[in-house]
Write a protein that holds these residues in place. Sequence first.
Motif, PDB file in Angstrom:
ATOM      1  N   GLY A  48     -19.195 -25.824 -50.528  1.00 29.15           N
ATOM      2  CA  GLY A  48     -18.460 -24.623 -50.916  1.00 29.15           C
ATOM      3  C   GLY A  48     -19.363 -23.412 -50.925  1.00 29.15           C
ATOM      4  N   ILE A  49     -18.796 -22.322 -51.411  1.00 23.17           N
ATOM      5  CA  ILE A  49     -19.519 -21.069 -51.533  1.00 23.17           C
ATOM      6  C   ILE A  49     -19.591 -20.738 -53.023  1.00 23.17           C
ATOM      7  N   ARG A  50     -20.774 -20.397 -53.488  1.00 21.92           N
ATOM      8  CA  ARG A  50     -21.014 -20.113 -54.894  1.00 21.92           C
ATOM      9  C   ARG A  50     -21.134 -18.593 -55.089  1.00 21.92           C
ATOM     10  N   ILE A  51     -20.424 -18.070 -56.092  1.00 18.11           N
ATOM     11  CA  ILE A  51     -20.505 -16.646 -56.436  1.00 18.11           C
ATOM     12  C   ILE A  51     -21.094 -16.536 -57.830  1.00 18.11           C
ATOM     13  N   ASN A  52     -22.209 -15.827 -57.953  1.00 22.88           N
ATOM     14  CA  ASN A  52     -22.845 -15.585 -59.248  1.00 22.88           C
ATOM     15  C   ASN A  52     -22.895 -14.086 -59.493  1.00 22.88           C
ATOM     16  N   MET A  53     -22.670 -13.701 -60.742  1.00 20.26           N
ATOM     17  CA  MET A  53     -22.828 -12.311 -61.158  1.00 20.26           C
ATOM     18  C   MET A  53     -22.914 -12.293 -62.673  1.00 20.26           C
ATOM     19  N   THR A  54     -23.160 -11.131 -63.235  1.00 24.24           N
ATOM     20  CA  THR A  54     -23.239 -11.044 -64.684  1.00 24.24           C
ATOM     21  C   THR A  54     -21.887 -11.351 -65.307  1.00 24.24           C
ATOM     22  N   LYS A  55     -21.935 -11.689 -66.585  1.00 24.10           N
ATOM     23  CA  LYS A  55     -20.744 -12.144 -67.304  1.00 24.10           C
ATOM     24  C   LYS A  55     -19.627 -11.106 -67.285  1.00 24.10           C
ATOM     25  N   LYS A  68     -25.696  -4.978 -58.483  1.00 23.58           N
ATOM     26  CA  LYS A  68     -27.022  -5.572 -58.290  1.00 23.58           C
ATOM     27  C   LYS A  68     -27.052  -7.058 -58.646  1.00 23.58           C
ATOM     28  N   SER A  69     -26.158  -7.482 -59.539  1.00 26.93           N
ATOM     29  CA  SER A  69     -26.196  -8.869 -59.993  1.00 26.93           C
ATOM     30  C   SER A  69     -25.454  -9.836 -59.070  1.00 26.93           C
ATOM     31  N   VAL A  70     -24.683  -9.328 -58.113  1.00 26.17           N
ATOM     32  CA  VAL A  70     -23.871 -10.201 -57.255  1.00 26.17           C
ATOM     33  C   VAL A  70     -24.757 -11.005 -56.311  1.00 26.17           C
ATOM     34  N   LYS A  71     -24.569 -12.326 -56.384  1.00 24.77           N
ATOM     35  CA  LYS A  71     -25.258 -13.230 -55.468  1.00 24.77           C
ATOM     36  C   LYS A  71     -24.226 -14.222 -54.949  1.00 24.77           C
ATOM     37  N   VAL A  72     -24.157 -14.360 -53.644  1.00 24.63           N
ATOM     38  CA  VAL A  72     -23.218 -15.289 -53.016  1.00 24.63           C
ATOM     39  C   VAL A  72     -24.035 -16.193 -52.106  1.00 24.63           C
ATOM     40  N   GLY A  73     -23.840 -17.498 -52.240  1.00 22.89           N
ATOM     41  CA  GLY A  73     -24.598 -18.437 -51.421  1.00 22.89           C
ATOM     42  C   GLY A  73     -23.815 -19.699 -51.158  1.00 22.89           C
ATOM     43  N   ARG A  74     -24.322 -20.469 -50.234  1.00 18.75           N
ATOM     44  CA  ARG A  74     -23.670 -21.723 -49.879  1.00 18.75           C
ATOM     45  C   ARG A  74     -24.059 -22.807 -50.880  1.00 18.75           C
ATOM     46  N   LYS A  75     -23.173 -23.780 -51.030  1.00 21.38           N
ATOM     47  CA  LYS A  75     -23.449 -24.950 -51.868  1.00 21.38           C
ATOM     48  C   LYS A  75     -23.462 -26.149 -50.945  1.00 21.38           C
ATOM     49  N   MET A  76     -24.648 -26.715 -50.725  1.00 17.95           N
ATOM     50  CA  MET A  76     -24.819 -27.791 -49.757  1.00 17.95           C
ATOM     51  C   MET A  76     -25.058 -29.124 -50.440  1.00 17.95           C
ATOM     52  N   GLY A  77     -24.545 -30.176 -49.820  1.00 14.58           N
ATOM     53  CA  GLY A  77     -24.885 -31.534 -50.200  1.00 14.58           C
ATOM     54  C   GLY A  77     -26.027 -31.992 -49.305  1.00 14.58           C
ATOM     55  N   LYS A  78     -26.166 -33.291 -49.132  1.00 12.59           N
ATOM     56  CA  LYS A  78     -27.226 -33.789 -48.255  1.00 12.59           C
ATOM     57  C   LYS A  78     -26.975 -33.391 -46.808  1.00 12.59           C
ATOM     58  N   VAL A  79     -25.723 -33.407 -46.391  1.00 10.55           N
ATOM     59  CA  VAL A  79     -25.381 -33.043 -45.014  1.00 10.55           C
ATOM     60  C   VAL A  79     -24.272 -32.002 -44.987  1.00 10.55           C
ATOM     61  N   ARG A  80     -23.353 -32.068 -45.908  1.00 13.34           N
ATOM     62  CA  ARG A  80     -22.128 -31.277 -45.867  1.00 13.34           C
ATOM     63  C   ARG A  80     -22.213 -29.972 -46.646  1.00 13.34           C
ATOM     64  N   LEU A  81     -21.402 -29.028 -46.199  1.00 12.40           N
ATOM     65  CA  LEU A  81     -21.170 -27.789 -46.931  1.00 12.40           C
ATOM     66  C   LEU A  81     -20.076 -28.081 -47.955  1.00 12.40           C
TER      67      LEU A  81
END
Length: 151
Positions: free
Chosen positions: A65-72, A50-63
């Motif tokens: 990277g991809i960010r992975i968040n979850m519990t410790k 349930k804690s897994v969240k994956v999303g894009r990391k954007m700058g002003k124009v550019r991608l």
Amino acid sequence: MAEFSNRMQQIKKAETKIGDKASLLIRKKLKTEIALAFGESQNPNDSLLKSVKVGRKMGKVRLFGIRINMTKHGFIHQHGVDTKRTGHIKERNIPRKTFYTVKEHGMILGKTPFIEMSVENSGAFEYVFDELGKLRMDEVVLVFGKQLKIK
């Protein structure tokens, strides 16, 4: 100049779309890997899933990277632990109030590289590599315009 600004907005929109699709690919594979690596007995309430969240990391124009968040504890399983746990007193309230002492002891938890396996097996890296390559080549042509001669 308006054409350039409009094109940069189109590029940002396209890179956002690429990042979203790559995030989806990684999220699906990561949840599958978690379910396989940590069956019901080790994760009875699915808190890690349930804690897994994956999303894009954007700058002003550019991608960027991809960010992975979850519990410790997900990252603890990923990297493993080899340490000493300090002694302490614990309290238990069910079925009655009880205190007990835990002595200092070693803790060794082998690493389970489920995050790495998920990213590698998801196909997201290849997708991002191909799509960003095409998109950014278009941008090079836009920026350098007629100065650049492609053979």
